[in-house]
Structure formats: C-alpha cells, structure tokens
Design an enzyme around this catalytic site. Structure first.
Site, PDB file in Angstrom:
ATOM      1  N   TYR A 196       5.450  -9.181   8.320  1.00  0.00           N
ATOM      2  CA  TYR A 196       5.060  -7.787   8.508  1.00  0.00           C
ATOM      3  C   TYR A 196       5.080  -7.449   9.997  1.00  0.00           C
ATOM      4  CZ  TYR A 196       3.005  -8.400   3.835  1.00  0.00           C
ATOM      5  OH  TYR A 196       2.807  -8.682   2.511  1.00  0.00           O
ATOM      6  N   ASP A 241       0.841  -1.193   0.000  1.00  0.00           N
ATOM      7  CA  ASP A 241       0.000   0.000   0.000  1.00  0.00           C
ATOM      8  C   ASP A 241       0.884   1.254   0.000  1.00  0.00           C
ATOM      9  OD1 ASP A 241      -2.326  -1.480   0.041  1.00  0.00           O
ATOM     10  OD2 ASP A 241      -2.557  -1.383   2.226  1.00  0.00           O
ATOM     11  N   ASP A 244      -7.433   1.539   7.351  1.00  0.00           N
ATOM     12  CA  ASP A 244      -6.147   2.107   7.733  1.00  0.00           C
ATOM     13  C   ASP A 244      -6.356   3.564   8.143  1.00  0.00           C
ATOM     14  OD1 ASP A 244      -6.359   3.605   5.385  1.00  0.00           O
ATOM     15  OD2 ASP A 244      -4.849   2.456   4.299  1.00  0.00           O
ATOM     16  N   ARG A 280      -4.564  -5.087   6.629  1.00  0.00           N
ATOM     17  CA  ARG A 280      -5.670  -4.224   7.056  1.00  0.00           C
ATOM     18  C   ARG A 280      -6.891  -5.049   7.472  1.00  0.00           C
ATOM     19  NH1 ARG A 280      -7.203  -0.840   2.366  1.00  0.00           N
ATOM     20  NH2 ARG A 280      -5.979  -2.268   1.080  1.00  0.00           N
TER      21      ARG A 280
END
Length: 305
Positions: free
Chosen positions: A75, A47, A89, A181
């Site tokens: 992550y 993103d 987000d 997300r």
C-alpha cells in the site's frame, strides 16, 4: 433441487483498479454483470475511499481466494498529521488535534516499531465482529468498543514523501488482516501529534498489480464482449506461491472425485500443500503425502473434454 445460478461458467481472475467512492462488493457485482459470470468474489476488501488493486475471482477461481488473501500486499498512503478522527480516515469527525509536527527524522525513527510481528487494534469503524455484530454498525450508534488487538506481519514500512508539514506519504508491505488506518492512528500517537489516513492505494496484492488493472469505465466499455474475456487471467495465477505437482491421466478420475491420487513431485517435503496440474490446468489443491496428493479443493473444469 436448488435453483441454477444464472450466467456463464467462466473461471479466472480479473484485476480491477478500483476507484474511490465505491465498495468492494459493488465492484464485484459490476464485474459479474460485465462478464455475465455465474459466480464472483474478491480477494481482500478495500475501504470505499481506497483505490488500487481489487482482484476479482470468477467461477472456480473463487476456491483460490484464500491464497491471495494470505499473500503479501503493498500500500501507499498519505497520513494527515495533527488530527485524529473517529474513523481513522478523512471521512470521520476530528476528535483530537495537535499543533506538534514531527521532523522527517522523527518519523523515520518511529516507523521501526511498526515493522515485523506487531499487534494492532482495528478501527472502531471496521468490519470486525463484536458479539456477532459488525463494529462499524455499533460505532455508527455512538458506541465505543474495546476491540482486541490482532497480530499482523509488516514486511516493510518506509517514508516515501513529505509534501508538507501536515502530511507524510508512506509505503507498506504487510500480510493478511492489516488495517492501514490503524497504522496511521498509532503512528500519530507514537509521534505525539495524532494522525489519520488521507489517501490510500493498494499497489499490488500477491501476483496482481494496480498498473495491470482495468478501470470501471474500461470494464463498462468492454462489457459482454470477447475483448473483456481476453483480460481474464487463468485461475492458476491464484496459486502462484504454492508448489506445483503433475497429475497423470490415470489420476484425474480419483482426484476429481475428491480421492487421493498419485502425482509426480520432485523435491517437495511430505505434508506440503501443493496444487496438481494436468496439461497446465489446475485439477486440485491438497497435501502431498509421499507420492500422493490428498485433495482439499477440487476444480471443476467446464472446458475439459
């Protein structure tokens, strides 16, 4: 006759430590320009506001992108508790809130439901296609969509830090197609407090690590120089998880023409996907059928004699 692509025939991987505020496609374009490469692509979109590993494939290495895309990735991300947003987000609008705040133990207990083979619904603002159109385009027009759940393998999901009551930092290792997300959104729902991603960083992807990545400033500084070329990793790095077989000189011609050829393979099961090398360089990827490899991808080596 098609037009010849401009740029050099350079093949390999350049690992970028992507900053926030730029799209993955923009990073690819920057790298392609800096290396004067005729072909480039990335292995797994980040993103715009996410940071970390973005592995850029150059030239013939683009043929190995699927193997990096399919590899495990890690992550680290911070979840803002108490708020849900329409984008899942921090860029989105707050659409629900709660004063409830889970304890550390409650968070840790909830994480187990997100490990293993799970089903997750991608965010409304995502690149999945709905009736041929990207979901984010419909979401921008205010349309609420029913997006089908998709399978995801989550290898691990651990609580890393709790800086304050409103935030928790997690580390996740997962397979292809995961939306961090969605994890944040669904975890907030499971905890009864809502949640969205505040910060997101990919720390490794397959063989590539963020700590080994170049910043865009560094790429700018080294653009069009041999020093930047020296940071390009061999395309074979993209085949790190695949068994290797050895191609004899007599087999080079048939393989390069896309035909089956004899290779040297030891202890590899019939039908296994392998890559064939000659003098350490990848020649082809294909299925091992007895003592032959049946190629599905062939690499054109411009540095071959």
């Amino acid at each position: 006759m098609g037009r010849r692509k401009k740029g050099r025939n350079i093949s390999g991987w350049l690992v970028v430590d992507k900053p926030a505020g730029i799209t993955s496609t923009s990073v690819v374009n920057k790298v392609r320009w800096a290396l004067d490469a005729n072909k480039a692509g990335h292995a797994g979109t980040l993103d715009p506001d996410a940071t970390g590993v973005l592995a850029i494939a150059l030239g013939e290495a683009t043929k190995t992108v699927p193997y990096i895309t399919d590899a495990l990735k890690a992550y680290t991300f911070t979840v803002r508790l108490g708020q849900a947003t329409n984008t899942d987000d921090a860029e989105g609008e707050v659409i629900a809130s709660s004063d409830a705040r889970p304890t550390d133990d409650e968070i840790k207990a909830a994480l187990g439901a997100f490990v293993g083979d799970i089903e997750q619904v991608p965010p409304q603002f995502s690149a999945v296609k709905i009736d041929g159109e990207r979901a984010y385009k419909r979401a921008r027009d205010g349309e609420a969509m029913d997006i089908a759940a998709r399978p995801l393998w989550v290898d691990s999901l651990l609580m890393d830090d709790r800086p304050d009551a409103d935030h928790v930092t997690l580390e996740m290792v997962c397979g292809k197609g995961g939306y961090v997300r969605s994890i944040a959104r669904d975890l907030g729902q499971a905890l009864g407090c809502y949640g969205h991603v505040r910060e997101l960083r990919r720390i490794w992807s397959g063989p590539f690590k963020a700590e080994d990545g170049l910043t865009l400033d560094r790429i700018d500084a080294l653009a069009r120089t041999p020093e930047l070329d020296a940071h390009v990793l061999p395309l074979e790095v993209g085949l790190h998880d695949m068994p290797e077989v050895t191609c004899m000189t007599a087999s080079l011609g048939p393989l390069r023409n896309g035909n089956a050829a004899t290779v040297i393979a030891n202890g590899i099961d019939y039908g296994t996907e392998v890559w064939a090398s000659h003098d350490g360089k990848a020649v082809a990827v294909g299925r091992l059928m007895g003592s032959e490899i049946h190629p599905s991808r062939v690499f054109v080596r411009h540095d071959d004699a």
